[in-house]
Design a protein around this motif. Structure first.
Motif, short mmCIF file in Angstrom:
data_model
loop_
_atom_site.label_atom_id
_atom_site.label_comp_id
_atom_site.label_asym_id
_atom_site.label_seq_id
_atom_site.Cartn_x
_atom_site.Cartn_y
_atom_site.Cartn_z
N GLU A 1 0.13 2.61 -12.53
CA GLU A 1 -1.01 1.71 -11.79
C GLU A 1 -0.85 1.84 -10.10
OE1 GLU A 1 -5.27 0.07 -11.17
OE2 GLU A 1 -4.47 -0.72 -13.40
N ARG A 2 -0.03 0.76 -9.73
CA ARG A 2 0.70 0.23 -9.02
C ARG A 2 2.12 1.10 -8.45
NH1 ARG A 2 -0.44 -3.54 -11.40
NH2 ARG A 2 -3.00 -4.74 -11.49
N VAL A 3 2.28 1.44 -7.18
CA VAL A 3 3.62 1.68 -7.07
C VAL A 3 3.50 1.38 -5.33
CG1 VAL A 3 5.14 3.78 -7.00
CG2 VAL A 3 4.06 3.96 -9.15
N LEU A 4 5.04 0.65 -5.41
CA LEU A 4 5.47 0.65 -3.66
C LEU A 4 7.02 1.24 -3.84
CD1 LEU A 4 4.77 -1.11 -1.53
CD2 LEU A 4 6.09 -2.82 -2.11
N VAL A 5 6.64 2.04 -2.27
CA VAL A 5 7.67 2.26 -2.12
C VAL A 5 8.30 2.55 -1.16
CG1 VAL A 5 9.01 4.82 -1.48
CG2 VAL A 5 7.27 4.94 -3.19
N VAL A 6 9.57 1.77 -0.78
CA VAL A 6 10.16 0.92 -0.13
C VAL A 6 11.11 1.66 0.85
CG1 VAL A 6 11.63 -1.24 1.37
CG2 VAL A 6 9.75 -1.94 -0.69
N LEU A 7 11.04 1.84 2.68
CA LEU A 7 12.00 2.95 2.67
C LEU A 7 12.62 1.88 3.77
CD1 LEU A 7 10.79 6.75 3.39
CD2 LEU A 7 11.71 5.88 1.24
N PRO B 1 12.09 -2.27 7.62
CA PRO B 1 11.42 -1.17 6.77
C PRO B 1 9.71 -1.17 6.65
CG PRO B 1 11.20 -3.30 5.20
CD PRO B 1 11.74 -3.58 6.98
N TYR B 2 9.74 0.17 5.99
CA TYR B 2 8.69 1.15 6.03
C TYR B 2 8.21 1.03 4.27
CZ TYR B 2 5.53 4.83 5.50
OH TYR B 2 4.52 6.10 5.81
N LEU B 3 6.35 0.60 4.34
CA LEU B 3 6.22 0.89 2.98
C LEU B 3 5.52 1.43 2.20
CD1 LEU B 3 7.58 -2.62 3.67
CD2 LEU B 3 6.43 -3.36 1.69
N ARG B 4 5.36 1.73 1.20
CA ARG B 4 4.29 2.99 1.17
C ARG B 4 3.83 2.44 -0.87
NH1 ARG B 4 3.68 8.20 3.89
NH2 ARG B 4 2.85 8.92 1.88
#
Length: 118
Positions: free
Chosen positions: A31-37, A89-92
């Motif tokens: 349900e909840r996804v965090l992406v860190v680049l 960092p960039y978070l989506r």
């Protein structure tokens, strides 16, 4: 869920470079996804690595440390041109597969706030 974040695999990287977005498989991993680049030398990334695992019980977290990837230049170009973010960092943040928020470095509490987790 476990208490470890996951590395973004090559198929997801290719999808990102080709389309400017991650696949539905990654975005709908929970349900909840965090992406860190991020990049390995980033001081904020060092800080995030300390508290990021504490979120993994409630959020599926994917990380791409892209300066260590063979497609570094392509990933960087995609991040800056297609995703429109040149900071790290960039978070989506995805909820039920939909992008709901973007940010750069924040605290663990701020991530929890975006997802409505106390």
């Amino acid at each position: 869920m476990d208490n470890e974040y996951k590395e973004i695999d090559s198929d997801e990287i290719e999808a990102l470079i080709a389309t400017g977005e991650f696949s539905g498989i990654l975005r709908n991993a929970s349900e909840r996804v965090l992406v860190v680049l991020t990049q390995s030398w980033c001081p904020q990334w060092f800080s995030m690595k300390m508290w990021l695992p504490s979120l993994c019980a409630d959020i599926t977290v994917y990380v791409l440390v892209y300066d260590r990837h063979s497609r570094f230049k392509d990933i960087l170009k995609c991040k800056e041109e297609k995703l429109g973010n040149s900071s790290i960092p960039y978070l989506r943040y995805y909820r039920n597969g939909m992008l709901v928020f973007e940010s750069n470095y924040v605290s663990a509490g701020s991530v929890r706030d975006v997802f409505g987790i106390s």
